[in-house]
Design a protein around this motif. Structure first.
Motif: not given
Length: 256
Positions: A31-36, A116-124, A181-188
């Motif tokens: 997700k970091g590479v995607q957002h960059l 954009l939201e793909s994978g965020l449910a897993v992090l949550a 996981a929580v920090i990454g979820y909130n950031f994205f």
């Protein structure tokens, strides 16, 4: 409760948490590479789009990537489709041009939002359940340790501290997995809101630009084709008459 069952459950809990940690960091990296990449594409596309002479020139910008470019591409193709003159009788084309354009833009924005939201449910999910999974391993390990202590008949610190301390490791690992996981979820989630606001503003500006130009845009290459056809007509008009027609004109003049 046997020592084997206790060890299997505690070890299984730890392995599960380690696997969840690997998934968490993999998702954060992806997700970091995607957002960059999205940030780079948006800067590049915005600069080239708003530097174009008009909406016709903007529609012919080459090598454009990213969510905003795809939203613009859907808008351009919709304008070309509605200006083609083809008769359609389905429900999608019962709206006027502006309503159809707005609908198509919103549909593409929803697709981009899903990506954009793909994978965020897993992090949550990992961030929510990891502490409880670790706590489960700890409780099970403490139960096994207390059983062994009761069997040994000794409750000294040396007997109690070791097994219970090992069981508490599962809780520590669970927390260590949950925090990133929580920090990454909130950031994205925050980054997604910024991108969504950018796309929403761009879609509104695109509709206003299309309205300003009467929702008319030509296909790429149509201008050159029209120019070539015009040149052909001009050259045909300047071409001298054929020989039979020339002879006929001479005969009429002689007869006169």
């Amino acid at each position: 409760m046997s020592d084997i069952a206790t060890n299997v459950i505690v070890d299984g809990t730890l392995n599960t948490l380690i696997g969840a940690s690997v998934v968490t960091w993999a998702l954060i990296l992806v997700k970091g590479v995607q957002h960059l990449r999205i940030s780079y594409h948006h800067r590049n596309f915005s600069k080239r789009f708003w530097s174009a002479a008009d909406i016709q020139a903007a529609s012919q910008l080459p090598d454009q990537h990213g969510p905003a470019a795809r939203v613009a591409g859907i808008g351009f193709s919709t304008l070309i489709e509605t200006d083609s003159g083809a008769s359609t009788h389905d429900l999608e084309h019962t709206w006027d041009r502006q309503e159809l354009l707005d609908r198509r833009l919103r549909q593409q924005m929803q697709k981009e939002r899903g990506s954009l939201e793909s994978g965020l449910a897993v992090l949550a999910t990992i961030g929510s359940i990891s502490p409880f999974v670790g706590l489960f391993g700890t409780v099970w390990g403490i139960m096994g340790a207390l059983t062994n202590i009761s069997k040994s008949g000794s409750a000294s610190l040396e007997v109690v501290a070791g097994p219970i301390g090992e069981a508490l490791i599962a809780t520590a690992v669970g927390i260590a997995v949950a925090v990133p996981a929580v920090i990454g979820y909130n950031f994205f989630i925050r980054r997604n809101k910024v991108i969504w606001a950018f796309l929403d503003d761009f879609a509104i500006d695109f509709v206003h630009l299309a309205l300003k130009h009467g929702f008319v845009i030509e296909r790429a290459g149509s201008k050159s084709a029209n120019a070539a056809a015009r040149l052909t007509e001009i050259s045909a008009a300047k071409k001298p008459a054929s020989k039979p027609l020339h002879d006929e004109l001479i005969a009429k003049e002689a007869h006169a």
